[in-house]
Design a protein around this motif. Sequence first.
Motif, PDB file in Angstrom:
ATOM      1  N   VAL A   1       0.836  -1.205   0.000  1.00 13.60           N
ATOM      2  CA  VAL A   1       0.000   0.000   0.000  1.00 13.60           C
ATOM      3  C   VAL A   1       0.871   1.255   0.000  1.00 13.60           C
ATOM      4  O   VAL A   1       0.635   2.183  -0.768  1.00 13.60           O
ATOM      5  N   SER A   2       1.891   1.287   0.817  1.00 15.03           N
ATOM      6  CA  SER A   2       2.740   2.472   0.880  1.00 15.03           C
ATOM      7  C   SER A   2       3.829   2.466  -0.187  1.00 15.03           C
ATOM      8  O   SER A   2       4.176   3.513  -0.721  1.00 15.03           O
ATOM      9  N   LYS A   3       4.351   1.303  -0.531  1.00 11.90           N
ATOM     10  CA  LYS A   3       5.482   1.228  -1.460  1.00 11.90           C
ATOM     11  C   LYS A   3       5.067   1.370  -2.927  1.00 11.90           C
ATOM     12  O   LYS A   3       5.855   1.816  -3.748  1.00 11.90           O
ATOM     13  N   CYS A   4       3.852   0.982  -3.261  1.00 11.59           N
ATOM     14  CA  CYS A   4       3.410   0.966  -4.667  1.00 11.59           C
ATOM     15  C   CYS A   4       2.373   2.055  -4.961  1.00 11.59           C
ATOM     16  O   CYS A   4       1.711   2.016  -5.995  1.00 11.59           O
ATOM     17  N   LYS A   5       2.236   3.008  -4.067  1.00  9.82           N
ATOM     18  CA  LYS A   5       1.198   4.018  -4.204  1.00  9.82           C
ATOM     19  C   LYS A   5       1.349   4.833  -5.487  1.00  9.82           C
ATOM     20  O   LYS A   5       0.369   5.054  -6.206  1.00  9.82           O
ATOM     21  N   GLU A   6       2.569   5.281  -5.806  1.00 14.35           N
ATOM     22  CA  GLU A   6       2.776   6.106  -7.000  1.00 14.35           C
ATOM     23  C   GLU A   6       2.416   5.342  -8.272  1.00 14.35           C
ATOM     24  O   GLU A   6       1.790   5.885  -9.180  1.00 14.35           O
ATOM     25  N   LEU A   7       2.810   4.067  -8.323  1.00 13.38           N
ATOM     26  CA  LEU A   7       2.474   3.256  -9.495  1.00 13.38           C
ATOM     27  C   LEU A   7       0.960   3.073  -9.612  1.00 13.38           C
ATOM     28  O   LEU A   7       0.413   3.131 -10.720  1.00 13.38           O
ATOM     29  N   ALA A   8       0.296   2.857  -8.499  1.00 12.46           N
ATOM     30  CA  ALA A   8      -1.154   2.674  -8.532  1.00 12.46           C
ATOM     31  C   ALA A   8      -1.854   3.948  -9.010  1.00 12.46           C
ATOM     32  O   ALA A   8      -2.779   3.891  -9.822  1.00 12.46           O
ATOM     33  N   LEU A   9      -1.388   5.096  -8.528  1.00 13.42           N
ATOM     34  CA  LEU A   9      -1.984   6.361  -8.962  1.00 13.42           C
ATOM     35  C   LEU A   9      -1.724   6.615 -10.445  1.00 13.42           C
ATOM     36  O   LEU A   9      -2.604   7.094 -11.163  1.00 13.42           O
ATOM     37  N   GLU A  10      -0.524   6.301 -10.910  1.00 13.96           N
ATOM     38  CA  GLU A  10      -0.212   6.467 -12.322  1.00 13.96           C
ATOM     39  C   GLU A  10      -1.078   5.551 -13.182  1.00 13.96           C
ATOM     40  O   GLU A  10      -1.588   5.953 -14.232  1.00 13.96           O
ATOM     41  N   TYR A  11      -1.273   4.316 -12.721  1.00 12.33           N
ATOM     42  CA  TYR A  11      -2.107   3.371 -13.462  1.00 12.33           C
ATOM     43  C   TYR A  11      -3.552   3.871 -13.536  1.00 12.33           C
ATOM     44  O   TYR A  11      -4.183   3.819 -14.596  1.00 12.33           O
ATOM     45  N   LEU A  12      -4.066   4.380 -12.433  1.00 16.22           N
ATOM     46  CA  LEU A  12      -5.423   4.934 -12.440  1.00 16.22           C
ATOM     47  C   LEU A  12      -5.538   6.100 -13.411  1.00 16.22           C
ATOM     48  O   LEU A  12      -6.516   6.219 -14.150  1.00 16.22           O
ATOM     49  N   LYS A  13      -4.533   6.974 -13.405  1.00 17.92           N
ATOM     50  CA  LYS A  13      -4.540   8.122 -14.311  1.00 17.92           C
ATOM     51  C   LYS A  13      -4.548   7.662 -15.769  1.00 17.92           C
ATOM     52  O   LYS A  13      -5.324   8.161 -16.588  1.00 17.92           O
ATOM     53  N   LEU A  14      -3.713   6.681 -16.098  1.00 22.93           N
ATOM     54  CA  LEU A  14      -3.637   6.192 -17.473  1.00 22.93           C
ATOM     55  C   LEU A  14      -4.923   5.497 -17.903  1.00 22.93           C
ATOM     56  O   LEU A  14      -5.353   5.647 -19.053  1.00 22.93           O
ATOM     57  N   THR A  15      -5.543   4.750 -17.018  1.00 25.84           N
ATOM     58  CA  THR A  15      -6.785   4.085 -17.394  1.00 25.84           C
ATOM     59  C   THR A  15      -7.906   5.100 -17.589  1.00 25.84           C
ATOM     60  O   THR A  15      -8.749   4.938 -18.479  1.00 25.84           O
ATOM     61  N   ARG A  16      -7.918   6.152 -16.794  1.00 28.10           N
ATOM     62  CA  ARG A  16      -8.930   7.200 -16.989  1.00 28.10           C
ATOM     63  C   ARG A  16      -8.703   7.935 -18.299  1.00 28.10           C
ATOM     64  O   ARG A  16      -9.654   8.250 -19.009  1.00 28.10           O
ATOM     65  N   GLU A  17      -7.434   8.218 -18.638  1.00 26.92           N
ATOM     66  CA  GLU A  17      -7.132   8.873 -19.907  1.00 26.92           C
ATOM     67  C   GLU A  17      -7.562   7.997 -21.076  1.00 26.92           C
ATOM     68  O   GLU A  17      -8.104   8.482 -22.058  1.00 26.92           O
ATOM     69  N   SER A  18      -7.316   6.707 -20.950  1.00 34.03           N
ATOM     70  CA  SER A  18      -7.703   5.781 -22.011  1.00 34.03           C
ATOM     71  C   SER A  18      -9.210   5.756 -22.165  1.00 34.03           C
ATOM     72  O   SER A  18      -9.738   5.748 -23.274  1.00 34.03           O
ATOM     73  N   LYS A  19      -9.930   5.763 -21.057  1.00 30.09           N
ATOM     74  CA  LYS A  19     -11.388   5.765 -21.101  1.00 30.09           C
ATOM     75  C   LYS A  19     -11.899   7.061 -21.729  1.00 30.09           C
ATOM     76  O   LYS A  19     -12.811   7.040 -22.552  1.00 30.09           O
ATOM     77  N   ASN A  20     -11.297   8.196 -21.375  1.00 31.60           N
ATOM     78  CA  ASN A  20     -11.703   9.477 -21.944  1.00 31.60           C
ATOM     79  C   ASN A  20     -11.397   9.533 -23.436  1.00 31.60           C
ATOM     80  O   ASN A  20     -12.167  10.081 -24.204  1.00 31.60           O
ATOM     81  N   ALA A  21     -10.293   8.955 -23.854  1.00 32.85           N
ATOM     82  CA  ALA A  21      -9.947   8.943 -25.273  1.00 32.85           C
ATOM     83  C   ALA A  21     -10.968   8.118 -26.052  1.00 32.85           C
ATOM     84  O   ALA A  21     -11.355   8.484 -27.157  1.00 32.85           O
ATOM     85  N   LEU A  22     -11.433   7.031 -25.469  1.00 32.15           N
ATOM     86  CA  LEU A  22     -12.421   6.202 -26.126  1.00 32.15           C
ATOM     87  C   LEU A  22     -13.728   6.957 -26.280  1.00 32.15           C
ATOM     88  O   LEU A  22     -14.343   6.958 -27.344  1.00 32.15           O
ATOM     89  N   SER A  23     -14.187   7.627 -25.239  1.00 36.52           N
ATOM     90  CA  SER A  23     -15.459   8.344 -25.324  1.00 36.52           C
ATOM     91  C   SER A  23     -15.330   9.527 -26.283  1.00 36.52           C
ATOM     92  O   SER A  23     -16.253   9.843 -27.012  1.00 36.52           O
ATOM     93  N   PHE A  24     -14.164  10.178 -26.346  1.00 31.13           N
ATOM     94  CA  PHE A  24     -13.947  11.280 -27.279  1.00 31.13           C
ATOM     95  C   PHE A  24     -14.022  10.769 -28.712  1.00 31.13           C
ATOM     96  O   PHE A  24     -14.621  11.377 -29.572  1.00 31.13           O
TER      97      PHE A  24
END
Length: 86
Positions: free
Chosen positions: A59-82
Amino acid sequence: MKHQEFPPPPSREEAEANPVALLELREHLSRERLVKVEEAKLVREELKLCYRREGVNHVSKCKELALEYLKLTRESKNALSFQDNQ
């Protein structure tokens, strides 16, 4: 390895008037979406390895990677809807 160069995409107005330009714009948007999906896959693999390596501290050691992954998946979802709204 050298990346393939593509011409800049046509504008939306140009794509509406010209069927060839419309196809080029669609191909450009598809390539961009695929790049974003592949970036998310790479980060997901890194995150999976981090979870396994860190164990109970993931939870503490992989937090940055998890946040980056969430950001990328949201961008991918937004690109699809666009892309669908065009």
